[in-house]
Write an enzyme that holds these catalytic residues in place. Structure first.
Site, mmCIF file in Angstrom:
data_model
loop_
_atom_site.group_PDB
_atom_site.id
_atom_site.type_symbol
_atom_site.label_atom_id
_atom_site.label_comp_id
_atom_site.label_asym_id
_atom_site.label_seq_id
_atom_site.Cartn_x
_atom_site.Cartn_y
_atom_site.Cartn_z
ATOM 1 N N ASP A 84 17.359 34.586 40.632
ATOM 2 C CA ASP A 84 18.567 34.584 40.921
ATOM 3 C C ASP A 84 18.791 36.110 41.230
ATOM 4 O OD1 ASP A 84 19.509 32.044 40.473
ATOM 5 O OD2 ASP A 84 19.987 32.619 38.090
ATOM 6 N N CYS A 130 8.204 37.546 53.328
ATOM 7 C CA CYS A 130 8.101 38.104 54.759
ATOM 8 C C CYS A 130 8.956 37.704 55.724
ATOM 9 C CB CYS A 130 6.582 37.752 55.019
ATOM 10 S SG CYS A 130 6.235 36.231 55.600
ATOM 11 N N HIS A 195 2.252 34.021 57.526
ATOM 12 C CA HIS A 195 2.839 35.346 57.314
ATOM 13 C C HIS A 195 3.506 35.828 58.903
ATOM 14 C CE1 HIS A 195 3.145 39.216 55.836
ATOM 15 N NE2 HIS A 195 2.525 39.704 56.770
ATOM 16 N N HIS A 207 5.990 44.592 57.828
ATOM 17 C CA HIS A 207 5.871 43.360 57.147
ATOM 18 C C HIS A 207 5.826 43.493 55.587
ATOM 19 C CE1 HIS A 207 1.128 43.554 56.598
ATOM 20 N NE2 HIS A 207 1.562 44.563 56.438
HETATM 21 ZN ZN LIG Z 1 20.515 30.741 38.418
#
Ligand SMILES: [Zn+2]
Length: 235
Positions: A84, A130, A195, A207
């Site tokens: 989160d 990425c 990638h 990157h």
């Molecule tokens: Zn959550």
């Protein structure tokens, strides 16, 4: 006196309870200045995750300005998980989390964060990875909004081909020689092109490799040898 935001919280809580034990996700949208809670579909197949259905997001955007992203934590407090925290930072939006524990609802609000710097980011798969860097570069430097894609960790070993499958959808075409801002796609540690990097003047890549900080480095032989595509944005 209860406010319209209190009403949004009450609606979000009712939605969270109706989705229990799954995570519920929704949006608070200001419709002509008045906040309203819009329940959305959670596309995630994982139980303790949410992926907001992109059609629901687009529909909410048509209604007004998106004020907050809301999701629930069934049987947990409202404290943000590590994922989160990373997703919140990358979203640059306000988040509300409602925890449903022992029948009681508790709330946590996270204010919108500023832009993440392009270099020096910590890698969190699916949140700050990425492709997040590619999207942020295109938005910040070129003013181009690329679509986001839900990605499970290790998708490159599980039959998904995120970059190649989405080239056409996102408006990229293959070219032979890179120019500033082109997307370099590489197969690193996997036969799947997994990638993505941005090519910059001076033969440098910007990157974000798995498990490393995002950085600029020389587009050297090792990276050339695992390059599968050079793609240019045509819109
Ligand atoms: Zn959550």
């Amino acid at each position: 006196m209860s406010t319209l935001l209190d009403k949004c919280r009450a609606d979000a809580e009712a939605h969270a309870r109706s989705e229990y034990p799954r995570e519920a996700v929704g949006l608070v949208v200001a419709v002509r200045g008045k906040p309203r809670y819009i329940p959305c579909r959670n596309q995630s197949e994982e139980p303790d995750h949410f992926v907001l259905h992109p059609e629901d997001y687009a529909a909410a955007e048509d209604l007004g300005d998106i004020v907050a992203i809301v999701h629930s934590h069934p049987d947990c407090g409202p404290e943000p998980s590590l994922h989160d925290l990373a997703s919140h930072a990358a979203s640059r939006m306000t988040w509300w989390i409602v925890g449903l524990k022992d029948g009681a609802a508790t709330w946590q609000e996270m204010q919108a964060a500023g832009e993440l710097p392009l270099e020096g980011r910590v890698f969190v798969h699916g949140a700050i990875d990425c492709y997040t860097l590619v999207r942020d570069y295109y938005r910040q430097e070129l003013g181009i909004i690329l679509p986001d894609f839900h990605r499970k960790d290790d998708w490159w070993h599980n039959g998904d081909n995120l970059y190649v499958d989405n080239f056409a959808k996102t408006g990229f075409v293959p070219v032979d020689t890179p120019e500033q801002g082109d997307l370099i796609v590489m197969a690193i540690g996997s036969p799947t092109p997994c990638h993505g990097a941005i090519w910059l003047e001076g033969d440098v890549l910007l990157h974000h490799l798995y498990g490393r900080l995002s950085c600029k480095e020389v587009y050297g032989r090792a990276y050339r040898e695992c390059t599968t595509h050079i793609m240019r944005y045509r819109g």
